[in-house]
Design an enzyme around this catalytic site. Structure first.
Site, short mmCIF file in Angstrom:
data_model
loop_
_atom_site.label_atom_id
_atom_site.label_comp_id
_atom_site.label_asym_id
_atom_site.label_seq_id
_atom_site.Cartn_x
_atom_site.Cartn_y
_atom_site.Cartn_z
N LYS A 1 -12.40 -7.51 0.53
CA LYS A 1 -10.98 -7.17 0.32
C LYS A 1 -10.77 -5.75 0.77
CE LYS A 1 -6.87 -8.01 -1.32
NZ LYS A 1 -6.35 -7.73 0.03
N LYS B 1 -12.87 -3.70 5.36
CA LYS B 1 -11.77 -2.93 5.97
C LYS B 1 -11.67 -3.33 7.43
CE LYS B 1 -8.68 0.30 5.07
NZ LYS B 1 -7.95 0.60 3.84
N ASP C 1 -2.50 -0.96 5.51
CA ASP C 1 -3.00 0.42 5.42
C ASP C 1 -2.10 1.20 6.39
OD1 ASP C 1 -5.44 2.11 4.31
OD2 ASP C 1 -5.27 2.69 6.40
N THR D 1 0.22 1.54 -4.80
CA THR D 1 -0.73 2.64 -4.59
C THR D 1 -0.13 3.96 -5.08
OG1 THR D 1 -1.56 1.43 -2.69
CG2 THR D 1 -2.29 3.70 -2.93
N ASN E 1 3.94 4.63 2.96
CA ASN E 1 3.99 3.76 1.79
C ASN E 1 3.48 4.48 0.54
OD1 ASN E 1 2.08 1.67 0.12
ND2 ASN E 1 4.09 0.85 0.55
N SER F 1 -3.11 -5.97 -5.14
CA SER F 1 -3.42 -7.04 -4.17
C SER F 1 -4.22 -8.15 -4.85
CB SER F 1 -4.24 -6.48 -3.00
OG SER F 1 -3.40 -5.90 -2.03
P1 NDP Z 1 1.60 4.74 6.26
O1 NDP Z 1 1.34 4.35 7.65
O2 NDP Z 1 2.67 4.05 5.49
O3 NDP Z 1 1.90 6.31 6.18
C1 NDP Z 1 0.98 7.25 6.61
C2 NDP Z 1 1.61 8.63 6.51
O4 NDP Z 1 0.60 9.60 6.77
C3 NDP Z 1 2.71 8.85 7.52
O5 NDP Z 1 3.63 9.78 6.99
C4 NDP Z 1 1.94 9.44 8.69
O6 NDP Z 1 2.72 10.24 9.56
C5 NDP Z 1 0.91 10.29 7.99
N1 NDP Z 1 -0.30 10.38 8.82
C6 NDP Z 1 -1.08 9.35 9.22
N2 NDP Z 1 -2.08 9.79 9.99
C7 NDP Z 1 -1.90 11.12 10.10
C8 NDP Z 1 -2.60 12.14 10.76
N3 NDP Z 1 -3.68 11.87 11.51
N4 NDP Z 1 -2.15 13.42 10.63
C9 NDP Z 1 -1.06 13.67 9.87
N5 NDP Z 1 -0.35 12.74 9.23
C10 NDP Z 1 -0.76 11.49 9.33
O7 NDP Z 1 0.20 4.61 5.51
P2 NDP Z 1 -0.10 4.51 3.95
O8 NDP Z 1 0.89 5.31 3.18
O9 NDP Z 1 -0.27 3.08 3.62
O10 NDP Z 1 -1.55 5.17 3.85
C11 NDP Z 1 -1.75 6.57 3.64
C12 NDP Z 1 -3.15 6.82 3.12
O11 NDP Z 1 -3.34 6.10 1.90
C13 NDP Z 1 -4.28 6.35 4.04
O12 NDP Z 1 -5.39 7.22 3.88
C14 NDP Z 1 -4.64 4.98 3.47
O13 NDP Z 1 -5.96 4.61 3.80
C15 NDP Z 1 -4.49 5.28 1.99
N6 NDP Z 1 -4.30 4.10 1.14
C16 NDP Z 1 -3.28 3.22 1.36
C17 NDP Z 1 -3.12 2.14 0.53
C18 NDP Z 1 -1.96 1.23 0.66
O14 NDP Z 1 -1.80 0.36 -0.22
N7 NDP Z 1 -1.12 1.34 1.66
C19 NDP Z 1 -4.09 1.85 -0.55
C20 NDP Z 1 -5.08 2.89 -0.75
C21 NDP Z 1 -5.18 3.95 0.09
P3 NDP Z 1 3.14 9.67 11.01
O15 NDP Z 1 4.12 8.57 10.72
O16 NDP Z 1 3.70 10.84 11.73
O17 NDP Z 1 1.87 9.15 11.65
#
Ligand code: NDP
Length: 453
Positions: free
Chosen positions: A98, A134, A174, A218, A249, A385
């Site tokens: 998962k 993953k 993600d 999250t 998200n 999830s």
């Molecule tokens: P999203 O794609 O919804 O959002 C990601 C955000 O982070 C955007 O604002 C994006 O900006 C920014 N970002 C991504 N990569 C970079 C980078 N290299 N440098 C600067 N900013 C960056 O993703 P999520 O919110 O789902 O995920 C965010 C984090 O949370 C990740 O690490 C993910 O693994 C973790 N996570 C997510 C879960 C989930 O349920 N969604 C669960 C547990 C952990 P831009 O749009 O400009 O790229």
């Protein structure tokens, strides 16, 4: 580049670390994730001979299965592109693999393996029957039309479908994979397999098998966890100032819950910069800019007179009581940690996976800042999830209040496990040690029970 000194690992665990380095050259993010866990396992040395006899550690750091595949697709102009797809089925000791799918140009084998490795222990902490995995692709969704996203998702699933299933491997979202992408992925799976296997993906739409609160889980779960940390320290969010990196998200729903609990969120970001809003971030506007219009963070500031955009420097320069990194790995560095400490931060909890570098963690812990690693504090997403899978199995759906209450109970329980385990192994108050030890022991005990497989 993180300091991954082998000397920081207790001597009897160094051979496993060295073997992992030799076998996985250049996979720096994976090395970093393994390094952190091995440091935490020191208190177990000599206490669990069955782990040594059955080579649990050697096996836990080697994925059960690694799948890499070609993803060809055509853009709207008819040009053909070839991306690479990944699914790492890391560990199934506790249940079906998962973990989410990430679509981002930075994706490579190292990043998917670090995420999959962390996922094993995170999923164990939830107390729910899920293994760790993953996946993702180096596809860049930015600027792509809906039709291009759909064709990419269909091509990706055409290969992935042969490896997954409700009792085998259950992907979710993600970075770069939200409700729209899960819809296209699910549609293609359903078409090829001719089965409405609701439980094959999570993060689905509410009318076709999704769970209430999965979208918020999250971010909300992160704030519930941080609320417990503050309560254990005798304080709360009421009147606190917060900074949340990212605006995806996790960030959006962390901000929403922070405000519901009486905190003020001063800043958030995306990869083009950050906004500071002295009146507090307007979540409704942020959702409209990011979730509906798929715009940039500057579009938010353009519509808020109290907000300004900053395109140089770091979001961690903004003084706050609570900092929640919710964007991506290694986004909070040693200098950022020093600035946060200088400005009086009291708590840092990770919404993203591995956003804080090891050197930054040292600075925070050294200064007595409450610090929670993502594998504990962001586990609410995968936990919900698993609740979605439960509802799918029972062909039922819960109300928002029921699902949120379950999420809250799970985060309170993970917090308690972290503190109890840390205290039991002589590391009181150390959330990193507590999370790694509690998660590892659950997985290792199950692996012992299953024998040498
Ligand atoms: P999203 O794609 O919804 O959002 C990601 C955000 O982070 C955007 O604002 C994006 O900006 C920014 N970002 C991504 N990569 C970079 C980078 N290299 N440098 C600067 N900013 C960056 O993703 P999520 O919110 O789902 O995920 C965010 C984090 O949370 C990740 O690490 C993910 O693994 C973790 N996570 C997510 C879960 C989930 O349920 N969604 C669960 C547990 C952990 P831009 O749009 O400009 O790229």
């Amino acid at each position: 580049m993180a300091n991954l000194d082998i000397e920081l690992i207790t001597p009897s665990l160094r051979p496993q670390y060295q073997a992992m380095l030799d076998r996985n050259p250049g996979q720096t993010e994976f090395h970093q994730a393994v390094h952190e866990v091995l440091i935490s396992l020191e208190p177990l040395v000599g206490k669990k001979p069955e782990y040594t006899d059955l080579a649990i550690l050697d096996r836990v750091i080697e994925p059960e299965r690694q799948i890499m595949f070609r993803v060809p697709w055509a853009d709207d102009a008819g040009n053909v592109h070839v991306n690479r797809g990944f699914r790492i089925e890391f560990n199934s000791a506790l249940g079906p693999y998962k973990g989410g799918l990430r679509f981002h140009p930075s994706v490579n084998l190292s990043i998917i393996k670090f995420l999959g490795f962390e996922q094993i222990f995170k999923n164990a902490l939830t107390g729910l029957p899920i293994g760790g995995g993953k996946g993702g692709s180096d596809f860049d969704p930015k600027g792509r039309s809906d039709a291009e996203i759909m064709r990419f998702c269909q091509s990706f699933m055409t290969e992935l479908q042969r490896h997954i299933g409700p009792d085998t491997d259950v992907p979710a979202g993600d970075i770069g994979v939200g409700g729209r992408e899960i819809g296209y992925l699910f549609g293609q799976y359903k078409r090829i397999r001719n089965r409405f296997d609701a439980g094959v993906l999570t993060g689905k739409g509410l009318t076709w098998g999704g769970s209430q609160v999965r979208t918020e889980a999250t971010g909300y779960g992160l704030v519930f966890f941080a609320q417990e940390m503050l309560a254990a320290a005798g304080t709360s969010f009421e009147g606190r100032t917060c900074v949340v990196s990212g605006s995806g998200n996790v960030a959006i729903y962390a901000i929403e819950k922070l405000q519901q609990l009486g905190a003020k969120v001063l800043a958030c970001s995306d990869s083009s910069g950050y906004v500071v809003d002295e009146n507090g971030i307007d979540v409704a506007l942020l959702k409209d800019v990011k979730e509906v219009r798929r715009g940039r963070i500057a579009d938010y500031a353009a519509e808020r007179s109290s907000a300004r955009v900053v395109t140089d420097g770091s979001i961690w320069d903004v003084p706050c009581d609570v900092a929640l990194p919710c964007a991506t790995q290694n986004e909070l560095h040693q200098d950022d940690a020093r600035t946060l400490v200088k400005n009086g931060v009291i708590l840092v909890a990770e919404g993203a996976n591995m956003p804080t570098t090891p050197e930054a963690i040292d600075v925070l812990q050294g200064a007595g800042v409450l610090y929670a690693p993502g594998k504990a504090s962001n586990a609410g997403g995968v936990a919900t999830s698993a609740l979605e899978m439960q509802q799918n199995s029972g062909r039922t759906s819960w109300t928002f209040d029921v699902a949120e209450k379950r999420l809250h109970e799970i985060m309170v329980d993970i917090h308690r496990q972290c503190l109890d385990t840390a205290a039991e192994y002589g590391k009181p108050g150390d959330y990193v040690a507590g999370a790694n030890l509690a998660g590892f022991i659950k997985v290792a005990d199950a692996m012992v029970a299953h024998g040498l497989i």
